[in-house]
Every structure is written in structure tokens, then in C-alpha cells.
Design an enzyme around this catalytic site. Sequence first.
Site, PDB file in Angstrom:
ATOM      1  CE  LYS A  66      -2.265  -1.425   3.677  1.00 39.07           C
ATOM      2  NZ  LYS A  66      -1.589  -2.752   3.787  1.00 39.07           N
ATOM      3  CB  THR A  67       3.727   2.306   2.143  1.00 37.18           C
ATOM      4  OG1 THR A  67       2.975   1.983   3.310  1.00 37.18           O
ATOM      5  CG2 THR A  67       4.519   3.570   2.374  1.00 37.18           C
ATOM      6  CG  ASP A 111      -0.228   3.220   6.806  1.00 34.40           C
ATOM      7  OD1 ASP A 111      -1.171   2.604   6.256  1.00 34.40           O
ATOM      8  OD2 ASP A 111       0.802   2.655   7.205  1.00 34.40           O
ATOM      9  CB  THR A 160      -4.746  -3.439   8.023  1.00 31.99           C
ATOM     10  OG1 THR A 160      -4.947  -2.695   9.232  1.00 31.99           O
ATOM     11  CG2 THR A 160      -3.321  -3.268   7.549  1.00 31.99           C
ATOM     12  NE  ARG A 219       6.560  -4.270   5.537  1.00 30.18           N
ATOM     13  CZ  ARG A 219       5.412  -3.699   5.855  1.00 30.18           C
ATOM     14  NH1 ARG A 219       4.557  -4.309   6.632  1.00 30.18           N
ATOM     15  NH2 ARG A 219       5.115  -2.507   5.374  1.00 30.18           N
TER      16      ARG A 219
HETATM   17  P1  ADP Z   1       2.063  -1.914   3.213  1.00 31.05           P
HETATM   18  O1  ADP Z   1       2.114  -0.424   3.140  1.00 31.05           O
HETATM   19  O2  ADP Z   1       0.887  -2.512   2.506  1.00 31.05           O
HETATM   20  O3  ADP Z   1       2.189  -2.441   4.628  1.00 31.05           O
HETATM   21  P2  ADP Z   1       4.598  -1.743   1.806  1.00 31.05           P
HETATM   22  O4  ADP Z   1       4.198  -0.915   0.648  1.00 31.05           O
HETATM   23  O5  ADP Z   1       5.366  -1.082   2.901  1.00 31.05           O
HETATM   24  O6  ADP Z   1       3.332  -2.501   2.418  1.00 31.05           O
HETATM   25  O7  ADP Z   1       5.421  -2.999   1.202  1.00 31.05           O
HETATM   26  C1  ADP Z   1       6.397  -3.690   1.948  1.00 31.05           C
HETATM   27  C2  ADP Z   1       7.618  -3.991   1.105  1.00 31.05           C
HETATM   28  O8  ADP Z   1       7.283  -5.052   0.214  1.00 31.05           O
HETATM   29  C3  ADP Z   1       8.090  -2.838   0.213  1.00 31.05           C
HETATM   30  O9  ADP Z   1       9.132  -2.136   0.814  1.00 31.05           O
HETATM   31  C4  ADP Z   1       8.570  -3.504  -1.041  1.00 31.05           C
HETATM   32  O10 ADP Z   1       9.954  -3.748  -0.957  1.00 31.05           O
HETATM   33  C5  ADP Z   1       7.850  -4.822  -1.069  1.00 31.05           C
HETATM   34  N1  ADP Z   1       6.751  -4.866  -2.060  1.00 31.05           N
HETATM   35  C6  ADP Z   1       5.430  -4.678  -1.820  1.00 31.05           C
HETATM   36  N2  ADP Z   1       4.707  -4.860  -2.931  1.00 31.05           N
HETATM   37  C7  ADP Z   1       5.577  -5.176  -3.916  1.00 31.05           C
HETATM   38  C8  ADP Z   1       5.436  -5.493  -5.316  1.00 31.05           C
HETATM   39  N3  ADP Z   1       4.214  -5.546  -5.887  1.00 31.05           N
HETATM   40  N4  ADP Z   1       6.550  -5.753  -6.025  1.00 31.05           N
HETATM   41  C9  ADP Z   1       7.765  -5.732  -5.432  1.00 31.05           C
HETATM   42  N5  ADP Z   1       7.966  -5.448  -4.124  1.00 31.05           N
HETATM   43  C10 ADP Z   1       6.896  -5.175  -3.361  1.00 31.05           C
END
Ligand code: ADP
Length: 339
Positions: A66-67, A111, A160, A219
Site C-alpha cells: 500500500k505504501t 496510513d 488494513t 514484505r
Molecule cells: P504496506 O504499506 O501494505 O504495509 P509496503 O508498501 O510497505 O506494504 O510494502 C512492503 C515492502 O514489500 C516494500 O518495501 C517492497 O519492498 C515490497 N513490495 C510490496 N509490494 C511489492 C510489489 N508488488 N513488487 C515488489 N515489491 C513489493
Amino acid sequence: MSDEHPLDARLGDDDLPDNALRPRRLDEFLGQKEIKENLRVFVVAAREREESLDHVFLSGPPGLGKTTLATILAHEMGADIRVTAAPALEKPKDLAGILTTLGDGSIFFIDEIHRLRPALEEMLYVAMEDREIDWVIGQGPSARTLRVPLPRFTLVGATTRPGSVAAPLFTRFGITIRIDFYSPEELSQIVRRSAGILEVELTEEAVDMLSRTCRGTPRIANRLLRRMRDFAQVLGNGTVDRSIVTNGMSRLEIDQSGLERQDRHILRTIAEKFGGGPVGAETLAISVGEEIESLETFYEPFLIQQGFLQRTARGRMITEKGYGALGRNTLDEEQRALF
Ligand code: ADP
């Protein structure tokens, strides 16, 4: 961000944040084809019209990107990004302070938007819809409301817990995206990309094993890759192969399905303390020593998606597959009838 899976904490904070591995462009964001294609259309359309992107709502379990998507949208739009989390915004002035200082066309990422306070939520409604905020000056009878115009901006709200977002807020987002767990094939691509960036040598067999034990979560795939790299470096010859992964996973107490100790504890508690269920979420959370929010946000989505656990009207129940993961006998007739 702050919605870390507890597994992340156990694996150590040494590799937070994951910036080197975070994709910067849509092309580098692997998997989730439909989401990517749609976003590409919305970005191109907005750019052609020289408008800011419509407000974007992103939901899904932690660690799915998401981030990352918010930062990618900023890159693709050629816009600045401001990042915050709802719990950090305490007073209306905290939110107003950010909104009034955004650069024109900026992306504003919030977030955990389900945790926004009601007073701030109302300010956000007006900001999202009319691009202005109402600011009260003074107190008592002499108080006046000032309308403050805002720059053009795109709010990207992530959560989430989409079910906990107030409907009036949710309906003000023009683009809503639900990110689901990644398939092993998609995760294989992510593991290979990360291994390339980190210059880790790994066999195809190891790629396959990692992509199946990372709970469908990029992640976690990245974290596991880094830990396997450590094991390979210290205990092996530097290459992550089948025996390194098998050994490493058992040291981390992660089984072949990606279940860790607390997952198994949850399943075992339902099986042994509650006769397989049904058991209410609150009772279950207390029994396993978790907050109900972390039970529902971190553990259950994966256990349910993988078919180890089922949510029924009467509570949580372990499934046949759940019993299988515990290496026990399956459901009795009475429990079977409840599904
Ligand atoms: P969320 O905000 O949903 O908790 P993040 O955006 O922080 O998740 O993602 C966590 C890590 O996973 C990122 O730093 C990235 O390295 C990796 N990641 C997430 N989605 C992808 C994707 N589609 N392709 C490659 N790496 C990804």
C-alpha cells in the site's frame, strides 16, 4: 509502516525500512496485474488532462504494497508526497497544518486511515470534496469560521481494516483498490528481483520455497530472503539453496505453509481449548494473548485465506486443513455439520 506483522518484529528491525527494495515505478511493482493496469489508466488520464489524480483508497493486509503504491503514484504523477499515519494526527491543527502546506498536485498519504479521529475526519470530508477547510478562529460568541482554500492534492488513504472506515469517508474516494495476498508465482518474481538488488545468489528451488512460505506477502518474502542470506553466508557457502532454506526456516520456527509459532498456537488453542470452535474472536484473542485487532489484522486474514481457519456466524472454527497443519485428527461429525 507501523502495521508491521509481528513476524517482522521477530525477524529483527535491522532491515527497516526496505527502501532499497521498494519499487519506484509501476513497472517495478510486480504482480497484481489488474490493479496496476487500472492505475496506469487513471494516471495517464489525469496527466493528459493536467489534473491531479482522484483520491485513492487502498486496503489489504500489511506488507502487500500500500505504501509502495502511494509512492509509485507520486513518481508516476511527477508529484511530491507527504506521508503520515492517522494516529500521528491528534488535533485538527495537525491535519490543517499539512493540508495547507501541500505543494500543488501533491500526494498526501495517510496510513491506518481507519484510526482517524472524528473531528479530523470531518475536516477531511470538506478538504477532499471542496478543496478547502473550515477554520474556527476565536472562542465563544465571538468565534468565526474562516474558509481556507487548499492546493490541488490527491489523498491516498490506506487501511488494513476497511470495515472500520466510516462510510462518509470511504465514499469520498474516487478510486478504491483492495490488494490481496500474492500468488507464489508473483512472489517468485519479487524474490528474484530482490535477490538481484541485494546480490544474493539463490537456486530456483530456494526461490520456490521462499515464495511459498512468505504468507503471500512481499514484505515477508524480502525479510526471509535477507535472513536466508545470513544463514547462507555464515552456515553455508553463500548460496541460498534448498538445505539453507529448510534449515533456516526450522530455526525461525516457520513451517512449510509459512505458519509461525503464534499461528500454530492460535490453531492449537481453538482445537484443544475450544474443541475446534466455534469461539468468539474476543475470547480467542484473550486466550492466545493478543489484542483483538492484531488477531484480526495480522493472523486471521492469512489463516482464513489458506483455509486453516473459518469465520462463522458463531465464531472462529479450525478446519480440516487446520487440524492437518497441527498434525492431528480431523473434525468430528458434530463440527463438520457446523460448516
Ligand atoms: P504496506 O504499506 O501494505 O504495509 P509496503 O508498501 O510497505 O506494504 O510494502 C512492503 C515492502 O514489500 C516494500 O518495501 C517492497 O519492498 C515490497 N513490495 C510490496 N509490494 C511489492 C510489489 N508488488 N513488487 C515488489 N515489491 C513489493
